[in-house]
Design a protein around this motif. Sequence first.
Motif, PDB file in Angstrom:
ATOM      1  N   ASN A 197       0.825  -1.205   0.000  1.00  0.00           N
ATOM      2  CA  ASN A 197       0.000   0.000   0.000  1.00  0.00           C
ATOM      3  C   ASN A 197       0.864   1.262   0.000  1.00  0.00           C
ATOM      4  O   ASN A 197       2.014   1.218   0.442  1.00  0.00           O
ATOM      5  N   PRO A 198       0.304   2.374  -0.427  1.00  0.00           N
ATOM      6  CA  PRO A 198       1.008   3.643  -0.207  1.00  0.00           C
ATOM      7  C   PRO A 198       1.017   3.930   1.300  1.00  0.00           C
ATOM      8  O   PRO A 198       0.100   3.506   2.005  1.00  0.00           O
ATOM      9  N   VAL A 199       2.023   4.628   1.768  1.00  0.00           N
ATOM     10  CA  VAL A 199       2.111   4.899   3.207  1.00  0.00           C
ATOM     11  C   VAL A 199       2.265   6.393   3.443  1.00  0.00           C
ATOM     12  O   VAL A 199       2.579   7.153   2.536  1.00  0.00           O
ATOM     13  N   GLY A 200       2.058   6.783   4.699  1.00  0.00           N
ATOM     14  CA  GLY A 200       2.278   8.159   5.094  1.00  0.00           C
ATOM     15  C   GLY A 200       0.990   8.847   5.508  1.00  0.00           C
ATOM     16  O   GLY A 200      -0.016   8.201   5.817  1.00  0.00           O
ATOM     17  N   SER A 201       1.045  10.155   5.481  1.00  0.00           N
ATOM     18  CA  SER A 201      -0.133  10.936   5.850  1.00  0.00           C
ATOM     19  C   SER A 201      -1.143  10.887   4.716  1.00  0.00           C
ATOM     20  O   SER A 201      -0.851  10.386   3.619  1.00  0.00           O
ATOM     21  N   GLU A 223       0.284  12.571   1.711  1.00  0.00           N
ATOM     22  CA  GLU A 223       1.341  11.767   1.090  1.00  0.00           C
ATOM     23  C   GLU A 223       0.743  10.606   0.295  1.00  0.00           C
ATOM     24  O   GLU A 223       1.225  10.258  -0.785  1.00  0.00           O
ATOM     25  N   PHE A 241      -9.105   9.118   7.126  1.00  0.00           N
ATOM     26  CA  PHE A 241      -7.977   8.573   7.880  1.00  0.00           C
ATOM     27  C   PHE A 241      -7.619   7.225   7.282  1.00  0.00           C
ATOM     28  O   PHE A 241      -8.489   6.368   7.099  1.00  0.00           O
ATOM     29  N   HIS A 279      -5.747   4.019   8.048  1.00  0.00           N
ATOM     30  CA  HIS A 279      -5.096   3.253   9.118  1.00  0.00           C
ATOM     31  C   HIS A 279      -4.250   2.161   8.484  1.00  0.00           C
ATOM     32  O   HIS A 279      -4.759   1.193   7.936  1.00  0.00           O
ATOM     33  N   GLN A 280      -2.940   2.327   8.626  1.00  0.00           N
ATOM     34  CA  GLN A 280      -2.016   1.419   7.942  1.00  0.00           C
ATOM     35  C   GLN A 280      -1.677   0.243   8.852  1.00  0.00           C
ATOM     36  O   GLN A 280      -0.824   0.335   9.720  1.00  0.00           O
ATOM     37  N   ASN A 281      -2.383  -0.828   8.631  1.00  0.00           N
ATOM     38  CA  ASN A 281      -2.177  -1.997   9.485  1.00  0.00           C
ATOM     39  C   ASN A 281      -1.069  -2.888   8.966  1.00  0.00           C
ATOM     40  O   ASN A 281      -0.304  -3.454   9.747  1.00  0.00           O
ATOM     41  N   ALA A 282      -1.017  -3.079   7.676  1.00  0.00           N
ATOM     42  CA  ALA A 282       0.011  -3.941   7.088  1.00  0.00           C
ATOM     43  C   ALA A 282       0.225  -3.513   5.651  1.00  0.00           C
ATOM     44  O   ALA A 282      -0.521  -2.680   5.123  1.00  0.00           O
ATOM     45  N   LYS A 308     -16.363  13.649  13.538  1.00  0.00           N
ATOM     46  CA  LYS A 308     -15.391  13.258  14.568  1.00  0.00           C
ATOM     47  C   LYS A 308     -14.979  11.824  14.288  1.00  0.00           C
ATOM     48  O   LYS A 308     -15.846  10.923  14.256  1.00  0.00           O
ATOM     49  N   ILE A 309     -13.694  11.653  14.122  1.00  0.00           N
ATOM     50  CA  ILE A 309     -13.235  10.312  13.781  1.00  0.00           C
ATOM     51  C   ILE A 309     -13.210   9.427  15.028  1.00  0.00           C
ATOM     52  O   ILE A 309     -13.148   9.935  16.149  1.00  0.00           O
ATOM     53  N   TRP A 310     -13.305   8.135  14.815  1.00  0.00           N
ATOM     54  CA  TRP A 310     -13.316   7.121  15.871  1.00  0.00           C
ATOM     55  C   TRP A 310     -14.583   7.216  16.719  1.00  0.00           C
ATOM     56  O   TRP A 310     -14.564   7.016  17.920  1.00  0.00           O
ATOM     57  N   THR A 311     -15.670   7.563  16.068  1.00  0.00           N
ATOM     58  CA  THR A 311     -16.964   7.508  16.756  1.00  0.00           C
ATOM     59  C   THR A 311     -17.851   6.497  16.029  1.00  0.00           C
ATOM     60  O   THR A 311     -17.471   5.976  14.973  1.00  0.00           O
ATOM     61  N   GLN A 351       7.078   0.415   3.852  1.00  0.00           N
ATOM     62  CA  GLN A 351       5.860   0.370   4.660  1.00  0.00           C
ATOM     63  C   GLN A 351       6.028   1.035   6.031  1.00  0.00           C
ATOM     64  O   GLN A 351       5.560   0.520   7.049  1.00  0.00           O
ATOM     65  N   PHE A 396       5.183   3.362   8.931  1.00  0.00           N
ATOM     66  CA  PHE A 396       3.883   3.711   9.536  1.00  0.00           C
ATOM     67  C   PHE A 396       2.862   2.561   9.498  1.00  0.00           C
ATOM     68  O   PHE A 396       1.739   2.731   9.944  1.00  0.00           O
ATOM     69  N   SER A 397       3.235   1.428   8.929  1.00  0.00           N
ATOM     70  CA  SER A 397       2.314   0.279   8.923  1.00  0.00           C
ATOM     71  C   SER A 397       2.656  -0.621  10.113  1.00  0.00           C
ATOM     72  O   SER A 397       3.817  -1.001  10.298  1.00  0.00           O
ATOM     73  N   HIS A 398       1.642  -0.949  10.891  1.00  0.00           N
ATOM     74  CA  HIS A 398       1.874  -1.704  12.128  1.00  0.00           C
ATOM     75  C   HIS A 398       2.734  -2.946  11.913  1.00  0.00           C
ATOM     76  O   HIS A 398       3.833  -3.074  12.460  1.00  0.00           O
ATOM     77  N   SER A 399       2.173  -3.893  11.163  1.00  0.00           N
ATOM     78  CA  SER A 399       2.824  -5.208  11.127  1.00  0.00           C
ATOM     79  C   SER A 399       4.212  -5.121  10.510  1.00  0.00           C
ATOM     80  O   SER A 399       5.133  -5.828  10.921  1.00  0.00           O
ATOM     81  N   ASP A 400       4.382  -4.234   9.537  1.00  0.00           N
ATOM     82  CA  ASP A 400       5.697  -4.121   8.901  1.00  0.00           C
ATOM     83  C   ASP A 400       6.719  -3.510   9.854  1.00  0.00           C
ATOM     84  O   ASP A 400       7.873  -3.931   9.893  1.00  0.00           O
ATOM     85  N   LEU A 427       4.430  16.034  10.349  1.00  0.00           N
ATOM     86  CA  LEU A 427       3.240  15.844  11.178  1.00  0.00           C
ATOM     87  C   LEU A 427       3.608  15.480  12.610  1.00  0.00           C
ATOM     88  O   LEU A 427       2.846  14.807  13.291  1.00  0.00           O
ATOM     89  N   ARG A 434       6.076  13.503  13.364  1.00  0.00           N
ATOM     90  CA  ARG A 434       6.593  12.137  13.358  1.00  0.00           C
ATOM     91  C   ARG A 434       8.108  12.252  13.264  1.00  0.00           C
ATOM     92  O   ARG A 434       8.648  12.682  12.253  1.00  0.00           O
TER      93      ARG A 434
END
Lengths: 188, 500
Positions: A114-118, A121, A159, A161-164, A178-181, B164, B166-170, B452, B454
């Motif tokens: 995936n693309p990453v960052g803000s 970005e 937002f 959320h970059q999990n993997a 409001k985020i996270w509601t 990657q 900012f990506s958790h698992s990475d 930001l 970071r």
Amino acid sequence: MSRKLWFVLFLAVSTVATFWYGARSNPAKPAVPPAAAVPRAAKIPSPETPASRSAVATNSTGAMPALNKNTSVISGSSQASASRSRPEPQSPAKIEADALALNIRHYSQRFGGNPVGSNAEIVREMTGGNLKGATYLPTELKRLNDNGELIDAWGTPYFFHQNAANYMEVRSAGPDKKIWTTDDVTAR
Amino acid sequence: MKNPFLKAPSDLTRRSFLRRNAYAGLGTTAIANTILDLRLINSAMAANDVSGYKALVCIFLGGGNDANNWVVPTDTTTFDSYSAIRANLSIPQGSLLPLYNVGTSGSQYADTAGHTYGFHPSCPELQTLFGEDKLAVLFNVGTLVRPTTRSQYFANTKFYTPPQLFSHSDQVTQWQTSIPDAPPTTGWGGRIADLLDASANSNGSISMSVSLNGANTFEIGNLISQYQVATTGAVTTATGADSAATGSARIRALKNILALSNSSLQRTAYADVVENAIAVGDLLNNAITPTILDAFWTVPFPNTTLGNQLKMVARLIQARGAQAPTLPVATKFNMNRQIFFCGVGGYDTHTSQVSVNGTDQPTNVNGAHFKLLDEVSACMFAFQRAMEQLTLSNQVTTFTASDFSRTLPTNSQGSDHGWGAHHLIMGGAVKGGATYGKLPTFAINGPDDTGLGRWIPTTAVDQFSATLAKWFGVDVGSAMADIFPNLSRFSSSDLGFMFP
């Protein structure tokens, strides 16, 4: 019969079968349009038009902006009388988030992650700022604020959320901005 | 079938060219791997110091700990910047627990830049350990492919940033492999175990790598497998039985089945593996029996996820020694080097980081981040006291790690994924009561910021890990370079926070 004739016959049968398979209705599956192309009902006004900005900015009721108020999410009134066994139609915000998530997955397949960052970005990366100069953000989805951030229908930046590397959650703050509601709209 | 390698050069098509190169690539990879294995064998024969007992304990804070609120600068100028940017997440200056030179009062510690610091109000135990010189703080450490400045970050982001980011698992993986720019195959703890186990634990009876938090990347090695232990001990065939008698009967029956002669080599080998697993489980559970009562420990461990994990680590360390020949049942592991992995989650505080009953209260004991840091502080303190009770304070070093830190600016409810983080190193061998590394400049778009809040790390995970590895006995020459192949890119391989 010559081999060539057999081949032509086979090709013709295959083509007909393919068209038939593609055109038949599938009652088990909701008629969601392809996510990569934003459905007409959920079409987003161009971010460049002042009217669209004011529509987003002045809508303080928490409802989806005018473009979605009186339109069916799927394909018009015929869907309203559809079978009750069908799933509830998705909201335009959900369809938009799904479309974003799908385009991110396309990016991921091309670049191996995936693309990453803000937000800004990620937008840059998906609008040609990648190694291939490829665009993964269709015009219909490209609604940006002055910071170059992708915003949802209520004007709040998405937002990401970059999990993997291949698992990103797209999150809209929803009507309350409001985020996270609980009214957040998410897609993966 | 045509052999693509027998085609004449004149027949070379683009397709055949690509196919040939694919075969050639495979061959090259195999050769490269063989060379790497040979290098590790050579490293294993290097002069690694494995005398005496030593253990490394990793505490992984899953989700990305907001280190900006863990250790906070308290000198007026820096604190004002912190407070202005953090807004609702900011901890009042008067609530921070000052870092003192000695104990918990007197003169405040100040680094060479003149900064004074305070711990989060939930961490009085860490304040105590700092004042006892048993705890050190390392500022702004993170995954780095190479040393990176802000201008380099913006000029060529892909070249200078780990994949990657900012990506958790990475980022979890990269922290644990310490090789961010290569596909993960082994963890740095696992590579150290591969290197040292044969010489350090020649008569050891359990794996050098023990995890209290399930499977992890940190302890993956090519030779040494991680042994996963529950907080109650080894999970055996008897575990889960409705009664002790049922459990015993189950094990007896299984052992009888395994003991049956079998003409199949594969079945025999499988039986051996299962028998060995049962034996190791029995040994471990026997060995930790003397510490089964909580009263054994002078400072009780908190009854929390991390507390129970660290308590089991302490029990396993207590059973590390040589087996007395007079004892009929094995109750000791005979280990000289051990690596432990603990982990606790919940640190991904995008929301409700400091909110209690709908209002932001950074110092409220019921705040999410307050409770997380409270747990880690109390648990680390209990573990350090346990090591002192076993007179092993100088031989056991504990360190924290996490996916990343979090953004300095608030997102109104919490903080988002960051990069460089502050971490703690604890133990008698630590040159404690001091801070290491460089505190980032608290300014959005300042010299340490990606834009930001970071922080671009000024210390690499490689340097952090190599400093610990050197203390653990890894030879600073070729062995260190094989475990941390990117280490030479950075200015120092020893950050100086450990005594020899």
